[in-house]
Scaffold this motif. Sequence first.
Motif, PDB file in Angstrom:
ATOM      1  N   ASP A 166       0.805  -1.221   0.000  1.00 23.29           N
ATOM      2  CA  ASP A 166       0.000   0.000   0.000  1.00 23.29           C
ATOM      3  C   ASP A 166       0.838   1.272   0.000  1.00 23.29           C
ATOM      4  OD1 ASP A 166      -2.375  -1.509   0.080  1.00 23.29           O
ATOM      5  OD2 ASP A 166      -2.227  -1.690   2.255  1.00 23.29           O
ATOM      6  N   SER A 167       2.168   1.120  -0.087  1.00 22.26           N
ATOM      7  CA  SER A 167       3.061   2.290  -0.084  1.00 22.26           C
ATOM      8  C   SER A 167       3.013   2.992  -1.436  1.00 22.26           C
ATOM      9  CB  SER A 167       4.502   1.867   0.196  1.00 22.26           C
ATOM     10  OG  SER A 167       4.612   1.175   1.410  1.00 22.26           O
ATOM     11  N   SER A 168       3.122   4.316  -1.417  1.00 26.23           N
ATOM     12  CA  SER A 168       3.186   5.041  -2.688  1.00 26.23           C
ATOM     13  C   SER A 168       4.541   4.797  -3.360  1.00 26.23           C
ATOM     14  CB  SER A 168       2.961   6.539  -2.468  1.00 26.23           C
ATOM     15  OG  SER A 168       3.911   7.047  -1.560  1.00 26.23           O
ATOM     16  N   GLU A 169       5.589   4.599  -2.576  1.00 26.59           N
ATOM     17  CA  GLU A 169       6.931   4.281  -3.086  1.00 26.59           C
ATOM     18  C   GLU A 169       7.188   2.810  -2.819  1.00 26.59           C
ATOM     19  OE1 GLU A 169      10.862   5.179  -4.661  1.00 26.59           O
ATOM     20  OE2 GLU A 169       9.007   6.321  -4.680  1.00 26.59           O
ATOM     21  N   ARG A 170       7.248   2.007  -3.887  1.00 29.07           N
ATOM     22  CA  ARG A 170       7.463   0.561  -3.753  1.00 29.07           C
ATOM     23  C   ARG A 170       7.884  -0.018  -5.084  1.00 29.07           C
ATOM     24  NH1 ARG A 170       1.689  -2.543  -4.642  1.00 29.07           N
ATOM     25  NH2 ARG A 170       3.001  -3.783  -5.988  1.00 29.07           N
ATOM     26  N   HIS A 171       8.478  -1.198  -5.030  1.00 23.97           N
ATOM     27  CA  HIS A 171       8.734  -1.957  -6.252  1.00 23.97           C
ATOM     28  C   HIS A 171       7.391  -2.455  -6.783  1.00 23.97           C
ATOM     29  CE1 HIS A 171      12.690  -3.255  -4.081  1.00 23.97           C
ATOM     30  NE2 HIS A 171      12.824  -2.045  -4.621  1.00 23.97           N
ATOM     31  N   ALA A 172       7.279  -2.630  -8.079  1.00 22.84           N
ATOM     32  CA  ALA A 172       6.044  -3.213  -8.631  1.00 22.84           C
ATOM     33  C   ALA A 172       5.787  -4.582  -8.009  1.00 22.84           C
ATOM     34  CB  ALA A 172       6.150  -3.322 -10.150  1.00 22.84           C
ATOM     35  N   GLY A 173       6.860  -5.316  -7.709  1.00 19.87           N
ATOM     36  CA  GLY A 173       6.729  -6.673  -7.178  1.00 19.87           C
ATOM     37  C   GLY A 173       6.531  -6.783  -5.682  1.00 19.87           C
ATOM     38  N   ASP A 174       6.445  -5.674  -4.974  1.00 23.91           N
ATOM     39  CA  ASP A 174       6.292  -5.709  -3.516  1.00 23.91           C
ATOM     40  C   ASP A 174       4.848  -6.026  -3.129  1.00 23.91           C
ATOM     41  OD1 ASP A 174       8.956  -5.078  -3.103  1.00 23.91           O
ATOM     42  OD2 ASP A 174       8.594  -2.949  -2.762  1.00 23.91           O
ATOM     43  N   LEU A 175       4.599  -7.271  -2.725  1.00 17.73           N
ATOM     44  CA  LEU A 175       3.241  -7.701  -2.384  1.00 17.73           C
ATOM     45  C   LEU A 175       3.049  -7.936  -0.893  1.00 17.73           C
ATOM     46  CD1 LEU A 175       2.537 -10.099  -5.396  1.00 17.73           C
ATOM     47  CD2 LEU A 175       1.939  -7.665  -5.140  1.00 17.73           C
ATOM     48  N   GLY A 176       4.036  -7.568  -0.075  1.00 19.69           N
ATOM     49  CA  GLY A 176       3.871  -7.644   1.369  1.00 19.69           C
ATOM     50  C   GLY A 176       4.197  -8.998   1.947  1.00 19.69           C
ATOM     51  N   ASN A 177       3.283  -9.531   2.761  1.00 23.20           N
ATOM     52  CA  ASN A 177       3.524 -10.764   3.499  1.00 23.20           C
ATOM     53  C   ASN A 177       2.358 -11.732   3.389  1.00 23.20           C
ATOM     54  OD1 ASN A 177       6.110 -10.290   5.017  1.00 23.20           O
ATOM     55  ND2 ASN A 177       4.956  -8.515   5.753  1.00 23.20           N
ATOM     56  N   LEU A 178       2.693 -13.008   3.559  1.00 25.11           N
ATOM     57  CA  LEU A 178       1.701 -14.057   3.731  1.00 25.11           C
ATOM     58  C   LEU A 178       1.713 -14.454   5.196  1.00 25.11           C
ATOM     59  CD1 LEU A 178       2.525 -16.381   0.683  1.00 25.11           C
ATOM     60  CD2 LEU A 178       0.707 -14.671   0.849  1.00 25.11           C
ATOM     61  N   GLN A 179       0.549 -14.594   5.793  1.00 20.92           N
ATOM     62  CA  GLN A 179       0.407 -14.971   7.207  1.00 20.92           C
ATOM     63  C   GLN A 179      -0.119 -16.403   7.285  1.00 20.92           C
ATOM     64  OE1 GLN A 179       0.631 -13.169  10.496  1.00 20.92           O
ATOM     65  NE2 GLN A 179       0.474 -15.338  11.018  1.00 20.92           N
ATOM     66  N   ALA A 180       0.680 -17.309   7.871  1.00 21.52           N
ATOM     67  CA  ALA A 180       0.247 -18.696   8.025  1.00 21.52           C
ATOM     68  C   ALA A 180      -0.686 -18.825   9.229  1.00 21.52           C
ATOM     69  CB  ALA A 180       1.454 -19.606   8.196  1.00 21.52           C
ATOM     70  N   ASP A 181      -1.668 -19.694   9.099  1.00 26.56           N
ATOM     71  CA  ASP A 181      -2.569 -19.958  10.217  1.00 26.56           C
ATOM     72  C   ASP A 181      -1.982 -21.048  11.112  1.00 26.56           C
ATOM     73  OD1 ASP A 181      -3.057 -22.412   8.954  1.00 26.56           O
ATOM     74  OD2 ASP A 181      -5.056 -21.843   8.241  1.00 26.56           O
ATOM     75  N   ASP A 182      -2.768 -21.545  12.060  1.00 26.71           N
ATOM     76  CA  ASP A 182      -2.286 -22.549  13.008  1.00 26.71           C
ATOM     77  C   ASP A 182      -1.966 -23.882  12.349  1.00 26.71           C
ATOM     78  OD1 ASP A 182      -2.558 -20.697  15.004  1.00 26.71           O
ATOM     79  OD2 ASP A 182      -4.471 -21.474  15.747  1.00 26.71           O
ATOM     80  N   ALA A 183      -2.461 -24.094  11.140  1.00 30.11           N
ATOM     81  CA  ALA A 183      -2.169 -25.321  10.409  1.00 30.11           C
ATOM     82  C   ALA A 183      -1.023 -25.138   9.413  1.00 30.11           C
ATOM     83  CB  ALA A 183      -3.422 -25.792   9.672  1.00 30.11           C
ATOM     84  N   GLY A 184      -0.400 -23.952   9.398  1.00 34.00           N
ATOM     85  CA  GLY A 184       0.700 -23.699   8.470  1.00 34.00           C
ATOM     86  C   GLY A 184       0.241 -23.375   7.059  1.00 34.00           C
ATOM     87  N   MET A 185      -1.024 -22.959   6.922  1.00 31.83           N
ATOM     88  CA  MET A 185      -1.564 -22.608   5.609  1.00 31.83           C
ATOM     89  C   MET A 185      -1.745 -21.092   5.523  1.00 31.83           C
ATOM     90  SD  MET A 185      -5.031 -23.996   3.766  1.00 31.83           S
ATOM     91  CE  MET A 185      -6.174 -23.168   4.861  1.00 31.83           C
ATOM     92  N   ALA A 186      -1.283 -20.518   4.434  1.00 27.61           N
ATOM     93  CA  ALA A 186      -1.470 -19.082   4.194  1.00 27.61           C
ATOM     94  C   ALA A 186      -2.345 -18.904   2.969  1.00 27.61           C
ATOM     95  CB  ALA A 186      -0.124 -18.394   3.988  1.00 27.61           C
ATOM     96  N   HIS A 187      -3.331 -18.040   3.093  1.00 30.32           N
ATOM     97  CA  HIS A 187      -4.229 -17.743   1.973  1.00 30.32           C
ATOM     98  C   HIS A 187      -4.398 -16.234   1.921  1.00 30.32           C
ATOM     99  CE1 HIS A 187      -7.313 -18.908  -0.956  1.00 30.32           C
ATOM    100  NE2 HIS A 187      -7.924 -17.810  -0.558  1.00 30.32           N
ATOM    101  N   LEU A 188      -4.135 -15.653   0.757  1.00 32.42           N
ATOM    102  CA  LEU A 188      -4.213 -14.204   0.598  1.00 32.42           C
ATOM    103  C   LEU A 188      -5.007 -13.882  -0.655  1.00 32.42           C
ATOM    104  CD1 LEU A 188      -3.057 -11.272   1.318  1.00 32.42           C
ATOM    105  CD2 LEU A 188      -1.337 -11.769  -0.405  1.00 32.42           C
ATOM    106  N   GLU A 189      -5.885 -12.906  -0.549  1.00 35.41           N
ATOM    107  CA  GLU A 189      -6.595 -12.372  -1.707  1.00 35.41           C
ATOM    108  C   GLU A 189      -6.534 -10.861  -1.609  1.00 35.41           C
ATOM    109  OE1 GLU A 189     -10.522 -14.092  -1.962  1.00 35.41           O
ATOM    110  OE2 GLU A 189      -9.733 -16.022  -1.298  1.00 35.41           O
ATOM    111  N   MET A 190      -6.097 -10.217  -2.681  1.00 41.47           N
ATOM    112  CA  MET A 190      -5.962  -8.766  -2.671  1.00 41.47           C
ATOM    113  C   MET A 190      -6.078  -8.224  -4.087  1.00 41.47           C
ATOM    114  SD  MET A 190      -1.803  -8.487  -2.105  1.00 41.47           S
ATOM    115  CE  MET A 190      -1.473  -6.852  -2.735  1.00 41.47           C
ATOM    116  N   ILE A 191      -6.356  -6.935  -4.176  1.00 37.85           N
ATOM    117  CA  ILE A 191      -6.294  -6.221  -5.454  1.00 37.85           C
ATOM    118  C   ILE A 191      -5.051  -5.341  -5.404  1.00 37.85           C
ATOM    119  CG2 ILE A 191      -7.366  -4.466  -6.917  1.00 37.85           C
ATOM    120  CD1 ILE A 191      -8.994  -6.955  -7.037  1.00 37.85           C
ATOM    121  N   ASP A 192      -4.201  -5.445  -6.415  1.00 34.40           N
ATOM    122  CA  ASP A 192      -2.988  -4.640  -6.471  1.00 34.40           C
ATOM    123  C   ASP A 192      -3.057  -3.710  -7.678  1.00 34.40           C
ATOM    124  OD1 ASP A 192      -0.044  -4.477  -5.294  1.00 34.40           O
ATOM    125  OD2 ASP A 192       0.075  -4.281  -7.478  1.00 34.40           O
ATOM    126  N   THR A 193      -2.703  -2.444  -7.483  1.00 30.23           N
ATOM    127  CA  THR A 193      -2.803  -1.459  -8.558  1.00 30.23           C
ATOM    128  C   THR A 193      -1.460  -1.149  -9.212  1.00 30.23           C
ATOM    129  OG1 THR A 193      -2.626   0.343  -6.959  1.00 30.23           O
ATOM    130  CG2 THR A 193      -4.856  -0.396  -7.551  1.00 30.23           C
TER     131      THR A 193
END
Length: 193
Positions: free
Chosen positions: A114-141
């Motif tokens: 969400d930074s105004s200054e960032r690499h095009a490829g900067d998508l942040g982080n994935l957060q794993a749940d208690d089972a070690g599974m990460a699921h992310l859905e986002m819109i990137d501009t």
Amino acid sequence: MKLKSLITAASAAVFLSACSGDHDAHNMHAEGEHIGERSFSAILNPTEGNEGLQGFVMFEDTPEGVFVLAHVEGLEPGGVHGFHVHEYGDCSAPDGTSAGGHFNPHGRDHGGPDSSERHAGDLGNLQADDAGMAHLEMIDTKLELSGPNSILGKSVIVHAQADDLESQPTGDAGARILCGVIADADVDEHHGH
């Protein structure tokens, strides 16, 4: 090439439908019912020493931006992992370094999604749940699926540690634990009028 794309899309759809939870609305994305103008996917494979990890990422054009769906399994429960598009579509190095640095066609500093200054490829982080599974859905501009800055043929990397979203040039996210090359997931036979 169409058969390979079809198999890739079908594999992603099977992977998604096997996931637990209430993601039925998003299974429709994987099965092609709401595909935008272009869609890409990357099957994530573990780097050396990280066997047991697996996942995929799908990218789809929408009127609001690029819809990103990421799903990873086998992570440390509760772990946070940097998640980026990298400059080369090469996952051949055992440690994933053949993928190069973050995809940064505009020469910007590293930042968060969400930074105004960032690499095009900067998508942040994935957060794993208690089972070690990460699921992310986002819109990137900032991501582009067509034109000179398209992510087609680039790679997706998941890192061992969290991206702090500010350290230069990579967010101090550590080793690369998963890598996948971004391929065309378009299975529409009529897209070339």
